[in-house]
Enzyme design. Sequence first.
Site, PDB file in Angstrom:
ATOM      1  N   ALA A 113       0.480 -13.695 -24.798  1.00  0.00           N
ATOM      2  CA  ALA A 113      -0.328 -13.555 -23.579  1.00  0.00           C
ATOM      3  C   ALA A 113      -0.261 -12.132 -23.027  1.00  0.00           C
ATOM      4  CB  ALA A 113       0.130 -14.556 -22.523  1.00  0.00           C
ATOM      5  N   CYS A 169      -1.557 -22.764 -22.259  1.00  0.00           N
ATOM      6  CA  CYS A 169      -1.770 -23.723 -21.179  1.00  0.00           C
ATOM      7  C   CYS A 169      -2.793 -24.791 -21.556  1.00  0.00           C
ATOM      8  CB  CYS A 169      -2.226 -22.994 -19.917  1.00  0.00           C
ATOM      9  SG  CYS A 169      -0.978 -21.871 -19.242  1.00  0.00           S
ATOM     10  N   HIS A 203      -7.988  -9.757 -37.368  1.00  0.00           N
ATOM     11  CA  HIS A 203      -9.267  -9.096 -37.612  1.00  0.00           C
ATOM     12  C   HIS A 203     -10.018  -8.852 -36.304  1.00  0.00           C
ATOM     13  CE1 HIS A 203      -8.585  -9.728 -41.856  1.00  0.00           C
ATOM     14  NE2 HIS A 203      -8.417 -11.022 -41.638  1.00  0.00           N
ATOM     15  N   TYR A 204      -9.948  -9.841 -35.413  1.00  0.00           N
ATOM     16  CA  TYR A 204     -10.586  -9.675 -34.106  1.00  0.00           C
ATOM     17  C   TYR A 204     -10.012  -8.473 -33.371  1.00  0.00           C
ATOM     18  CZ  TYR A 204     -11.040 -10.453 -29.056  1.00  0.00           C
ATOM     19  OH  TYR A 204     -11.245 -10.287 -27.709  1.00  0.00           O
ATOM     20  N   ASP A 262       7.063 -13.631 -19.701  1.00  0.00           N
ATOM     21  CA  ASP A 262       8.124 -14.628 -19.549  1.00  0.00           C
ATOM     22  C   ASP A 262       9.529 -14.104 -19.819  1.00  0.00           C
ATOM     23  OD1 ASP A 262       6.056 -16.336 -19.040  1.00  0.00           O
ATOM     24  OD2 ASP A 262       6.478 -17.724 -20.676  1.00  0.00           O
ATOM     25  N   ASN A 313      -0.330 -12.383 -17.500  1.00  0.00           N
ATOM     26  CA  ASN A 313      -1.594 -11.676 -17.692  1.00  0.00           C
ATOM     27  C   ASN A 313      -1.790 -10.557 -16.673  1.00  0.00           C
ATOM     28  OD1 ASN A 313      -3.596 -12.903 -19.854  1.00  0.00           O
ATOM     29  ND2 ASN A 313      -2.365 -14.594 -19.053  1.00  0.00           N
TER      30      ASN A 313
END
Length: 559
Positions: free
Chosen positions: A11, A43, A71-72, A290, A312
């Site tokens: 995240a 989540c 790849h993204y 975290d 985030n």
Amino acid sequence: MSRIVIIGGVAAGPKVAARARRLMPDAEITIIERGRLISYAGCGMPFYVGGQVKDFNQLFATSYGVIRDEHYFMNEKGVKVLTRTEAKAIDRQKKEVMVTNLDTGETSTIPYDKLVLATGSSPVVPPIPGLELKGVHRLNHPDDARQIVEQLEGVSEAVIVGAGLIGMEAMEALLKRKIFVSVVELKEQILPGVLDPDLAAVLAYRLEEEGVEFHLGKKVLRLEGDEEGHVTRVVTDGGTLDAQMVIVAVGVRPNVELARAAGLTIGETGAIAVNEYLQTSDPDIYAVGDCVENLHLVSGRKVYIPLASTANRQGRVAGDNVAGRKSKFKGVLGTSVLKVLGWNVGRTGLGEQQARDLGYDVITAINATHDRTHYYPGHDNLLIKLVVDKKSCKLLGAQAIGGGDAIKRIDVVATALHFGATVDDLFDVDLGYAPPFSTPIDASHHTANIVRNKLDGLARTITARELKEKLDRGDDFILLDVRTPEQFNYRHIEDDRVMLVTLGDLRRRIDEIPRDKEIVTLCALGVRAYEAMRTLTGAGFKDVKFLEGGLQGWPYELE
């Protein structure tokens, strides 16, 4: 060319990378992730288990349907992602990370100018014999969720160990699969890190009406299985529960081993210590998510509250700062929300006992109300609690449960808390009104007004627990129910001390009420009971209180 290395790809890490890339088009950005899966919607896992999310890949997809994989990140972000690669050590002098490819065993070093630790957390493993049995799961990783779904066939009874956020969401997920669920919790209430005992008791009572079985204040001693190694029973200090599946959800611990080995400061909570810029004790190493502790904006204390929202937001701040900016992460309020069996649940800031333990002179209010005007279709109930410092009138925290829009009210109070508002400031906030959205005076305003009425000596209340104790002790008092006869007959407290006098008849029948006894008034929500209390007080009655939260906040049996 600046070299940014991020350890952790779930995240906070990917958020750092995305923000840094937008600010530094030419930077060399690398994410190191020991798992196979990256940037997943953790989540969303309970909703996959419960069947609301049909496709496992949706947990990894963007809103426009592209899977977030190596790849993204390379094609859309220009970020290199090394999956199945574990960071073994950090050489702060050379500014290098030693890594191992977990598939080949090959080791190498990756140099950095700025390093970000986003190592996350790991599930707490309680010392319970039998955790190795088949059918025993956790719900902390997508692989856990997929394994649970694959093993659902033939399961009719399950036990959840732990009644925190993950445990409650896991409970609902299995109930949606038509599985009978028992929840075992060591503490005496559900959601111990989210709700105070009073609201938790109401929620537990309502959820039990939906078919959940709670075993609170019970310790799991061991799990037992059959000859093939499948779990069959959960043995607690209060009895044995049959189970074909067990999900253990007793919390998480920060992953700090890498940071500790590198000589970075570990904070008082056991998580990595960072400053307001999210720098560790090494100014070229940041930590987010975290694995870090945070400053609580109300108490001023360091806390460990791992939440995806925090991870985030911190990712963006750290992304700014590795790019040379000076963004600050001020701290957290521990704002947490969930939905369970149609009930919306939320909290922000301090709970009542937390505030008392910190030395605050606490005053609270519980408000049972509607989320929208009563005549608008689809309105539903809310139970809101405010925690306030009596001396300064500053807001300290809030909690809410109900079928109505509780989360909007929690977010309103969270905003007020962030800016250090008083209970008067909360009432002064100019909130929107239309019948589909709220009441003319919003529920958060009403709750603030209950506190103000208490402070002004206008509202004298008794809690549900205090009233139940009075009834059980056999105290000599009058419990004055001011609802209509139809409402009373539908459900009421069965006791010889109960007297039914509808509010509209109170002034006419006031001489029937003993003046030499303590009077407790009650109604469905508390509004009419408050009116009755003021009426009786104005008529010279000396000892009158009303039941705070009304019968909506009554977590005990009714006739």
